[in-house]
Design a protein around this motif. Structure first.
Motif, mmCIF file in Angstrom:
data_model
loop_
_atom_site.group_PDB
_atom_site.id
_atom_site.type_symbol
_atom_site.label_atom_id
_atom_site.label_comp_id
_atom_site.label_asym_id
_atom_site.label_seq_id
_atom_site.Cartn_x
_atom_site.Cartn_y
_atom_site.Cartn_z
ATOM 1 N N ALA A 106 0.808 -1.221 0.000
ATOM 2 C CA ALA A 106 0.000 0.000 0.000
ATOM 3 C C ALA A 106 0.839 1.268 0.000
ATOM 4 N N SER A 107 1.920 1.269 0.793
ATOM 5 C CA SER A 107 2.710 2.499 0.886
ATOM 6 C C SER A 107 3.457 2.757 -0.422
ATOM 7 N N THR A 108 3.971 1.665 -1.022
ATOM 8 C CA THR A 108 4.627 1.793 -2.321
ATOM 9 C C THR A 108 3.626 2.352 -3.331
ATOM 10 N N HIS A 109 2.420 1.863 -3.207
ATOM 11 C CA HIS A 109 1.386 2.267 -4.136
ATOM 12 C C HIS A 109 1.137 3.778 -4.063
ATOM 13 N N ALA A 110 1.165 4.327 -2.887
ATOM 14 C CA ALA A 110 0.930 5.763 -2.727
ATOM 15 C C ALA A 110 2.019 6.566 -3.438
ATOM 16 N N THR A 111 3.251 6.131 -3.281
ATOM 17 C CA THR A 111 4.357 6.792 -3.966
ATOM 18 C C THR A 111 4.190 6.686 -5.477
ATOM 19 N N MET A 112 3.909 5.463 -5.896
ATOM 20 C CA MET A 112 3.709 5.217 -7.327
ATOM 21 C C MET A 112 2.612 6.101 -7.888
ATOM 22 N N ASN A 113 1.549 6.181 -7.144
ATOM 23 C CA ASN A 113 0.401 6.937 -7.637
ATOM 24 C C ASN A 113 0.762 8.404 -7.844
ATOM 25 N N GLY A 114 1.549 8.946 -6.918
ATOM 26 C CA GLY A 114 1.991 10.330 -7.065
ATOM 27 C C GLY A 114 2.809 10.513 -8.338
ATOM 28 N N LEU A 115 3.735 9.592 -8.553
ATOM 29 C CA LEU A 115 4.561 9.645 -9.760
ATOM 30 C C LEU A 115 3.715 9.519 -11.018
ATOM 31 N N MET A 116 2.797 8.578 -10.943
ATOM 32 C CA MET A 116 1.977 8.298 -12.124
ATOM 33 C C MET A 116 1.100 9.489 -12.484
ATOM 34 N N GLN A 117 0.617 10.189 -11.465
ATOM 35 C CA GLN A 117 -0.214 11.357 -11.765
ATOM 36 C C GLN A 117 0.590 12.391 -12.549
ATOM 37 N N LEU A 118 1.855 12.528 -12.182
ATOM 38 C CA LEU A 118 2.731 13.463 -12.886
ATOM 39 C C LEU A 118 2.928 13.036 -14.339
ATOM 40 N N VAL A 119 3.232 11.740 -14.528
ATOM 41 C CA VAL A 119 3.463 11.216 -15.878
ATOM 42 C C VAL A 119 2.206 11.365 -16.733
ATOM 43 N N ILE A 120 1.081 11.029 -16.132
ATOM 44 C CA ILE A 120 -0.188 11.110 -16.875
ATOM 45 C C ILE A 120 -0.475 12.553 -17.284
ATOM 46 N N GLU A 121 -0.166 13.478 -16.382
ATOM 47 C CA GLU A 121 -0.405 14.895 -16.676
ATOM 48 C C GLU A 121 0.485 15.361 -17.837
ATOM 49 N N MET A 122 1.756 14.956 -17.808
ATOM 50 C CA MET A 122 2.674 15.351 -18.885
ATOM 51 C C MET A 122 2.259 14.747 -20.217
ATOM 52 N N ARG A 123 1.808 13.501 -20.142
ATOM 53 C CA ARG A 123 1.361 12.865 -21.384
ATOM 54 C C ARG A 123 0.100 13.572 -21.901
ATOM 55 N N GLN A 124 -0.736 13.994 -21.002
ATOM 56 C CA GLN A 124 -1.969 14.675 -21.412
ATOM 57 C C GLN A 124 -1.646 15.976 -22.156
ATOM 58 N N GLN A 125 -0.593 16.648 -21.689
ATOM 59 C CA GLN A 125 -0.176 17.872 -22.383
ATOM 60 C C GLN A 125 0.230 17.561 -23.810
ATOM 61 N N ALA A 126 0.973 16.485 -23.982
ATOM 62 C CA ALA A 126 1.393 16.066 -25.324
ATOM 63 C C ALA A 126 0.180 15.739 -26.177
ATOM 64 N N ARG A 127 -0.798 15.091 -25.568
ATOM 65 C CA ARG A 127 -1.991 14.691 -26.325
ATOM 66 C C ARG A 127 -2.802 15.916 -26.743
ATOM 67 N N THR A 128 -2.825 16.911 -25.865
ATOM 68 C CA THR A 128 -3.586 18.118 -26.201
ATOM 69 C C THR A 128 -3.024 18.785 -27.457
ATOM 70 N N THR A 129 -1.703 18.724 -27.590
ATOM 71 C CA THR A 129 -1.075 19.309 -28.782
ATOM 72 C C THR A 129 -0.925 18.272 -29.891
ATOM 73 N N LYS A 130 -1.598 17.163 -29.754
ATOM 74 C CA LYS A 130 -1.571 16.064 -30.730
ATOM 75 C C LYS A 130 -0.153 15.574 -31.021
ATOM 76 N N ASP A 131 0.667 15.606 -29.989
ATOM 77 C CA ASP A 131 2.020 15.064 -30.120
ATOM 78 C C ASP A 131 1.948 13.563 -29.808
ATOM 79 N N TRP A 132 1.441 12.813 -30.777
ATOM 80 C CA TRP A 132 1.194 11.379 -30.535
ATOM 81 C C TRP A 132 2.488 10.616 -30.328
#
Length: 512
Positions: free
Chosen positions: A457-483
């Motif tokens: 569970a504790s590892t998961h919390a750390t992972m989730n924080g990291l993943m939110q960052l990655v997902i957000e950065m990828r979303q920026q790329a998607r918004t500009t259609k940088d597939w």
RNA sequence: GGUUGCGUAGCCAAGUGGUUGGGCAGUGGUCUGCAAAACCUCCUACAGCGGUUCGAAUCCGCUCGCAACCUCCA
């Protein structure tokens, strides 16, 4: 809080060969005795199946509000290698101890620990009492004395044997459980083999005089020796559950001679049947054949969990190609009824892995679902009926596979609600919460599964924080259609076992 | 040889006298930038031969095949 409380439980009684309605000896209580392992080597997966099956039966009785005393023994003496009941025969544990030049109790301790470890990984509950045969020598001696006094046994050269022929002739029902009949015993009389101490080949030892090299031995009125294998269960079930208790369980392969002889001992000592209901779990096969330790044809649980099982099929390919988690294995076991044989195969395990993942993901969805205000409960009835049916299935001889199929049907409704194929306006909040309860209770309380992703569970919390960052950065790329960038992120994550899922309400991630 | 049980679609596996069990794989769709996931669709079987029945995969008989027990086995 319970999702529902089933009223009647029906179970298949091996003694009568029929399904019967369960009525406890003592109102509201269940006395359950299950034959445990002989701790002379590591348990294999076939052993595990039986104990998982009875774990579910134990859990279901408790879930239904019964107070269960679950007794599962550890056999640490009395199991012989080679010619049974031959005075020269060796005890399995003693043999191993001599081979390794250690105390027999070191062998017992090592494999008991290993067994407990595997049981813990498979998330089985501990029995209420886990008695050892060597801890109950006195009780066993007393029982032999009673059987002798009642005239059902005879002494020969310091050993004591149960007189099966006399017992069978007295019409006590010898063979009832296993379907063996008196005539068969009489026919065998002609072939006395080389077991001169026994009056009849089907007689079995209650007490064995120990040969000089025998490591495990105790004093008794007859000789320095050790108890027969069948006796421990009779003595310990009587001690902890009484002369007559509710349920006796074990593997199908114990039906004869072990359970048949156990009944004979109990009737011989107490004059009554030990258990009202006898339940037998069927065998786990490996590609169609029973696992056997002596042939090296078996799967060790830890090898399966680690993916290191080296068994090869006739074409030289690995029988089991990858690691399977303990809960995948448990889920796999649940997919067959306890009275059916079950075939362990690689593809079967892979199917179980996916099914298990689907259920856990569905439960996670369900937990976060909220019905909109003013919903019309058009779907409620259908969902309720499926849930009720699942409990009925369990009440009918513990039909896990059938109950499981209801959860999958519920699962597709829940996913459809989530995905928009079914309207959330058609289900009430009460119903959603009840479904959440049903899923929770079935998965974790009754089926005894464990959310393995929550294990860290504790590892998961750390992972989730990291993943939110990655997902957000990828979303920026998607918004500009940088597939190119967004696909690279997704592909790279997939390589380390993380799947991204783009949905209407944003992206989520799942660890494989 | 004796006893018991089983034989269900590509695989695993429930059920059982008359209506689709379920999972995995596969098919075609919906959704999506593309995927994945999810949903829908299709593939819809009961070893063979007889018998009972208005009707059998389900009951009975026979045959074949498999497994377990009969020796230690969960």
């Amino acid at each position: 809080m319970k999702a529902i409380a089933p009223k009647t439980i029906r179970l298949y009684n091996s003694l009568s060969g029929q399904k019967e309605i369960f009525t406890p000896v003592h109102e509201g209580r269940v006395g359950l005795y299950v034959c445990g392992p002989t701790v002379y080597s590591d348990a294999h997966l076939g052993n595990c199946r039986t104990f998982v099956n009875f774990d579910i039966i134990y859990r279901f009785f408790e879930y239904c509000g019964y107070k269960v005393r679950y007794v599962r023994n550890i056999t640490d003496v009395g199991h012989l290698v080679g010619d049974v009941d031959d005075a020269g025969a060796d005890d399995k544990i003693g043999k191993k101890a001599r081979a390794e030049q250690v105390e027999p109790m070191e062998i017992v301790q090592r494999y008991t620990n290993g067994f407990h470890d595997v049981m813990r990984q498979l998330n089985t509950l501990s029995p209420s009492i886990e008695p050892r045969a060597t801890g109950h020598i006195l009780e066993q001696i007393e029982m032999i004395e009673t059987i002798l006094k009642n005239g059902w046994a005879y002494i020969k050269n310091g050993s004591v044997y149960f007189d099966t022929l006399k017992y069978a002739k007295a019409d006590k029902g010898y063979g009832q459980l296993s379907g063996r009949i008196l005539e068969d015993l009489l026919v065998e009389t002609r072939d006395l083999k080389n077991q001169d101490e026994k009056q009849h080949p089907s007689d079995f030892a209650l007490w064995m005089k120990a040969a000089p090299q025998h490591l495990m031995h105790w004093n008794s009125p007859w000789s320095v020796g050790f108890p027969g294998w069948h006796l421990e269960c009779s003595a310990m079930s009587t001690k902890y559950l009484g002369k007559t208790f509710d349920i006796h369980g074990g593997g199908n392969d114990l039906k004869f001679p072990h359970h048949e002889n156990e009944i004979a001992q109990n009737v011989g000592a107490c004059g009554c049947q030990p258990a009202k209901y006898w339940l037998h779990a069927n065998m786990l096969l490996l590609y169609g054949k029973k696992m056997s330790k002596s042939d090296g044809y078996y799967v060790a649980p830890n090898e399966l969990f680690a993916g290191t099982c080296e068994l090869k099929d006739e074409n030289g390919g690995k029988m089991l190609t990858k690691a399977y988690s303990p809960m995948t294995v448990r889920f796999f076991i649940l997919q067959a009824h306890y009275r059916s044989t079950m075939d362990l195969t690689d593809s079967g395990l892979q199917a179980a892995e996916k099914g298990w993942k689907y259920l856990t993901e569905t439960y996670k969805l369900l937990k976060n679902m909220v019905a909109p205000k003013g919903a019309k409960p058009l779907l409620d009835k259908q969902l309720d009926e499926l849930a009720n049916a699942a409990f009925e299935d369990m009440s009918d001889d513990f039909n896990c596979p059938k109950a499981m199929s209801r959860l999958f049907e519920l699962g597709s409704k829940i996913n459809a609600l989530k995905g928009g194929q079914l309207s959330m306006k058609e289900v009430s909040e009460d119903c959603l919460r009840r479904m959440e309860q049903v899923f929770h209770d079935f998965m974790f309380k009754i089926f005894g599964l464990r959310d393995e992703s929550a294990d860290a569970a504790s590892t998961h919390a750390t992972m989730n924080g990291l993943m939110q960052l990655v997902i957000e950065m990828r979303q920026q790329a998607r918004t500009t259609k940088d597939w190119t960038t967004s696909d690279k992120i997704r592909a790279t994550l997939q390589q380390v076992g993380i799947d991204l899922r783009d949905g209407k309400e944003g992206t989520t991630w799942v660890k494989n």
